[in-house]
Design an enzyme around this catalytic site. Structure first.
Site, PDB file in Angstrom:
ATOM      1  N   HIS A 173     -11.622  -3.198   6.729  1.00 30.19           N
ATOM      2  CA  HIS A 173     -11.428  -4.416   5.932  1.00 30.19           C
ATOM      3  C   HIS A 173     -11.561  -5.690   6.765  1.00 30.19           C
ATOM      4  O   HIS A 173     -11.131  -6.761   6.330  1.00 30.19           O
ATOM      5  CB  HIS A 173     -10.069  -4.400   5.219  1.00 30.19           C
ATOM      6  CG  HIS A 173      -9.879  -3.227   4.318  1.00 30.19           C
ATOM      7  ND1 HIS A 173     -10.765  -2.915   3.314  1.00 30.19           N
ATOM      8  CD2 HIS A 173      -8.902  -2.266   4.276  1.00 30.19           C
ATOM      9  CE1 HIS A 173     -10.354  -1.827   2.683  1.00 30.19           C
ATOM     10  NE2 HIS A 173      -9.230  -1.412   3.254  1.00 30.19           N
ATOM     11  N   ASP A 207      -1.403  -2.817  -4.052  1.00 30.10           N
ATOM     12  CA  ASP A 207      -1.759  -1.401  -3.948  1.00 30.10           C
ATOM     13  C   ASP A 207      -0.515  -0.543  -4.138  1.00 30.10           C
ATOM     14  O   ASP A 207       0.113  -0.088  -3.183  1.00 30.10           O
ATOM     15  CB  ASP A 207      -2.470  -1.089  -2.638  1.00 30.10           C
ATOM     16  CG  ASP A 207      -3.943  -1.486  -2.663  1.00 30.10           C
ATOM     17  OD1 ASP A 207      -4.378  -2.084  -3.674  1.00 30.10           O
ATOM     18  OD2 ASP A 207      -4.652  -1.200  -1.690  1.00 30.10           O
ATOM     19  N   VAL A 249      -4.935  -3.314   4.938  1.00 26.46           N
ATOM     20  CA  VAL A 249      -5.218  -2.520   6.129  1.00 26.46           C
ATOM     21  C   VAL A 249      -4.050  -1.556   6.327  1.00 26.46           C
ATOM     22  O   VAL A 249      -2.893  -1.979   6.380  1.00 26.46           O
ATOM     23  CB  VAL A 249      -5.391  -3.419   7.370  1.00 26.46           C
ATOM     24  CG1 VAL A 249      -5.640  -2.569   8.615  1.00 26.46           C
ATOM     25  CG2 VAL A 249      -6.541  -4.391   7.151  1.00 26.46           C
ATOM     26  N   HIS A 250      -4.358  -0.274   6.487  1.00 28.61           N
ATOM     27  CA  HIS A 250      -3.299   0.733   6.534  1.00 28.61           C
ATOM     28  C   HIS A 250      -2.776   0.886   7.954  1.00 28.61           C
ATOM     29  O   HIS A 250      -2.939   1.921   8.615  1.00 28.61           O
ATOM     30  CB  HIS A 250      -3.823   2.065   5.990  1.00 28.61           C
ATOM     31  CG  HIS A 250      -4.313   1.966   4.580  1.00 28.61           C
ATOM     32  ND1 HIS A 250      -5.099   2.913   3.971  1.00 28.61           N
ATOM     33  CD2 HIS A 250      -4.113   0.993   3.633  1.00 28.61           C
ATOM     34  CE1 HIS A 250      -5.369   2.542   2.734  1.00 28.61           C
ATOM     35  NE2 HIS A 250      -4.790   1.373   2.508  1.00 28.61           N
ATOM     36  N   ASN A 265      -6.418  -4.398  -4.467  1.00 28.79           N
ATOM     37  CA  ASN A 265      -7.701  -3.934  -4.994  1.00 28.79           C
ATOM     38  C   ASN A 265      -7.552  -2.666  -5.828  1.00 28.79           C
ATOM     39  O   ASN A 265      -8.319  -2.427  -6.771  1.00 28.79           O
ATOM     40  CB  ASN A 265      -8.704  -3.696  -3.865  1.00 28.79           C
ATOM     41  CG  ASN A 265      -8.196  -2.760  -2.799  1.00 28.79           C
ATOM     42  OD1 ASN A 265      -7.176  -3.036  -2.148  1.00 28.79           O
ATOM     43  ND2 ASN A 265      -8.886  -1.647  -2.592  1.00 28.79           N
ATOM     44  N   ASP A 310       0.827  -1.216   0.000  1.00 29.25           N
ATOM     45  CA  ASP A 310       0.000   0.000   0.000  1.00 29.25           C
ATOM     46  C   ASP A 310       0.862   1.266   0.000  1.00 29.25           C
ATOM     47  O   ASP A 310       0.725   2.131   0.861  1.00 29.25           O
ATOM     48  CB  ASP A 310      -0.942  -0.013   1.203  1.00 29.25           C
ATOM     49  CG  ASP A 310      -1.888  -1.203   1.190  1.00 29.25           C
ATOM     50  OD1 ASP A 310      -3.076  -1.015   0.936  1.00 29.25           O
ATOM     51  OD2 ASP A 310      -1.413  -2.342   1.407  1.00 29.25           O
ATOM     52  N   TYR A 330      -2.027   3.718  -6.589  1.00 23.66           N
ATOM     53  CA  TYR A 330      -3.295   4.380  -6.257  1.00 23.66           C
ATOM     54  C   TYR A 330      -3.733   5.295  -7.401  1.00 23.66           C
ATOM     55  O   TYR A 330      -4.310   6.355  -7.192  1.00 23.66           O
ATOM     56  CB  TYR A 330      -3.193   5.148  -4.932  1.00 23.66           C
ATOM     57  CG  TYR A 330      -3.247   4.231  -3.737  1.00 23.66           C
ATOM     58  CD1 TYR A 330      -4.401   4.095  -2.986  1.00 23.66           C
ATOM     59  CD2 TYR A 330      -2.143   3.471  -3.379  1.00 23.66           C
ATOM     60  CE1 TYR A 330      -4.458   3.233  -1.899  1.00 23.66           C
ATOM     61  CE2 TYR A 330      -2.175   2.596  -2.307  1.00 23.66           C
ATOM     62  CZ  TYR A 330      -3.345   2.486  -1.572  1.00 23.66           C
ATOM     63  OH  TYR A 330      -3.401   1.621  -0.506  1.00 23.66           O
ATOM     64  N   HIS A 375      -2.628  -9.714  -0.900  1.00 25.57           N
ATOM     65  CA  HIS A 375      -3.000  -8.346  -0.524  1.00 25.57           C
ATOM     66  C   HIS A 375      -3.913  -8.304   0.700  1.00 25.57           C
ATOM     67  O   HIS A 375      -3.601  -7.643   1.689  1.00 25.57           O
ATOM     68  CB  HIS A 375      -3.668  -7.625  -1.687  1.00 25.57           C
ATOM     69  CG  HIS A 375      -3.936  -6.179  -1.375  1.00 25.57           C
ATOM     70  ND1 HIS A 375      -2.925  -5.291  -1.072  1.00 25.57           N
ATOM     71  CD2 HIS A 375      -5.091  -5.477  -1.279  1.00 25.57           C
ATOM     72  CE1 HIS A 375      -3.447  -4.100  -0.815  1.00 25.57           C
ATOM     73  NE2 HIS A 375      -4.751  -4.189  -0.931  1.00 25.57           N
TER      74      HIS A 375
END
Length: 490
Positions: free
Chosen positions: A363, A236, A391-392, A269, A209, A239, A353
């Protein structure tokens, strides 16, 4: 049981933990609801993201190196030949003479013109700086959407036709087109060592991410300072979300790192980029720009594949490909795990992911169906680690199987904290027994495979610089595969 693609993500497997030393304590962060605070993406004209001043139509940029099977790598780069108006204008005149009425409805035929140019993407390389005595010709492609025309997307593979590259060697190279006589600067990367436990220790960098914010740049600088041997990127990336110029700005931002170190990717995603027209397929940018070695592992899709490096077998699963028991991915995974020889690759690591184990509200449960279907396979074959993002925030599990502590279950490492624009995920459920450490901060992971039975994982928070925020020492139990087999057969 038939199963469609996961709407968000899926999980992978982990190993045995022996010790845990951490500045982020168990229970870590447990705050009242705290919504994400977005971080603006760097502007497209930022010095790291824009094209270099004076770059011409055939000047290479966005250079990347990835493994391409045993003893081989694929080198990718981008040029913008559509800016060569002298060459393009002649071909456009010829093309317009043959355009049919249906084609006239389209806004652009730039990609068709690029393909007609018969470019000659080439890598010149050697084992000594300044002596690039070998040459490998590649291929190129491009793509067009309703609002974007890509440049020429070049790929060339070293170590396939002329024999494998020397294990552990430093390879010097430049990319370009000999007919245009335009080349990149001389670059270099270190080839993977021989496959087998004697090539340990080996250091893996773990990122997810990433995006293209100030936090992304910090993550890149910090992981570079830790000198990994290669990087696992668990989805990810840019973006871009359908705005394709952001794939180019991201490619420029990471090129200083991806041109000098092997990075391996799986999709997230944000790579789906749902089509806005029937002519634009899902994963268009990912499938066109990136070439992963899926055929070498018997996979039918670039969305999931595996590769060997040093003493590790690494599996990249596709959270957004079908994963049911009657799916191609499930059959491939079972066959791939069955073929692993732990005498050669004692460590087995899975990347994906969407996490299977996640105690964050964001999530939560998105990987549950995939976990129920595929987790028994990972346990049966004694997978050591599962790395994911989505998940960030950062979270590390204990060894777990079927939501219960189990010394033969994998250790799950969630590293979706690379720096994207959407912000961190602060909101957690009460910490379950299987969750060892969790924290909503930007950072990256480093996994050191020390020898056949010992590994060490560390997590670095961006704000801490070189300081380690969490660490765990792991001792692999070779008997766990037998335990998994017994449970499977019960």
């Amino acid at each position: 049981m038939k199963q469609s693609r996961m709407s968000l993500c899926r999980p992978l497997i982990l190993v045995l933990v022996v010790c845990h030393a951490s500045t982020a304590v168990r229970g870590g962060i447990h705050l009242p609801f705290h919504p994400r605070t977005p971080t603006p993406a760097l502007p497209e004209d930022d010095a790291l993201l824009k094209r270099h001043a004076g770059a011409g139509a055939h000047t290479p940029e966005q250079v990347r190196v990835s493994y391409a099977g045993p003893g081989a790598v694929t080198i990718a780069w981008v040029t913008w030949p559509q800016e060569d108006m002298t060459e393009r204008s002649t071909r456009m005149v010829v093309r317009k003479l043959f355009m049919v009425e249906e084609q006239n409805k389209h806004r652009s035929r730039v990609c068709d013109d690029i393909k007609d140019m018969r470019l000659k993407p080439t890598v010149q390389w050697g084992y000594t700086s300044g002596s690039l005595v070998h040459e490998e010709r590649g291929e190129y492609t491009c793509y067009t959407t309703v609002a974007y025309d890509s440049g020429a997307l070049h790929h060339a593979t070293l170590g396939a036709r002329g024999g494998p590259l020397r294990p552990g060697s430093v390879v010097y190279y430049r990319v370009g087109d000999p007919e245009k006589d335009v080349w990149s600067e001389e670059l270099q990367f270190k080839m993977a060592p021989e496959i087998g436990p004697k090539s340990l220790p080996y250091r893996l960098g773990l990122i997810g991410d990433l995006g293209q914010t100030k936090h992304s740049v910090e993550t890149l600088d910090h992981i570079n300072a830790n000198n990994p041997d290669s990087v696992m990127f668990v989805g990810d990336m840019s973006y871009a979300d359908g705005y394709h110029p952001r794939w180019d700005t991201w490619g420029r931002m990471v090129s200083e790192h991806t041109s000098r170190l092997v990075w391996m990717y799986t999709e997230g995603n944000h790579e789906i980029e749902p089509a806005h027209s029937k002519d634009t397929p899902d994963f268009l940018a990912y499938m066109t720009r990136f070439k992963m070695p899926y055929k070498h592992s018997g996979s039918e899709s670039q969305l999931y594949y595996s590769y060997n490096v040093a003493g590790a077998h690494i599996i990249m699963l596709g959270s957004y490909a079908e994963y049911g028991e009657d799916s191609a991915q499930y059959a491939w995974l079972e066959n791939d795990l069955r073929k692993v020889d732990r005498r050669i690759t004692p460590w087995v690591i899975v990347g994906m992911h969407a996490p299977w184990y996640n105690s964050n509200h964001n999530h939560y449960g998105e990987g549950e169906e995939m976990r129920k279907i595929m987790e028994p396979l990972l346990y049966q074959y004694g997978v050591d680690f599962v790395v994911s993002g989505h998940v960030h925030a950062y979270e590390r599990s204990e060894h777990v199987y079927d939501n219960k502590l189990d010394e033969c279950g994998p250790m799950y490492l969630n590293v979706g904290d690379g720096g994207n624009r959407e912000g961190l995920d602060f909101d957690y459920f009460k910490q379950p027994d299987w969750s060892a450490v969790r924290e909503p901060s930007y950072g990256h992971g480093i996994l050191d495979l020390v020898d056949e039975t010992h590994a060490r994982f560390v997590w670095h928070r961006n704000q801490d610089g070189a300081q380690v925020a969490d660490s765990a020492s792991i001792t692999r139990n070779p008997n766990c595969r037998s335990v998994g087999m017994k449970k499977h057969n019960q």
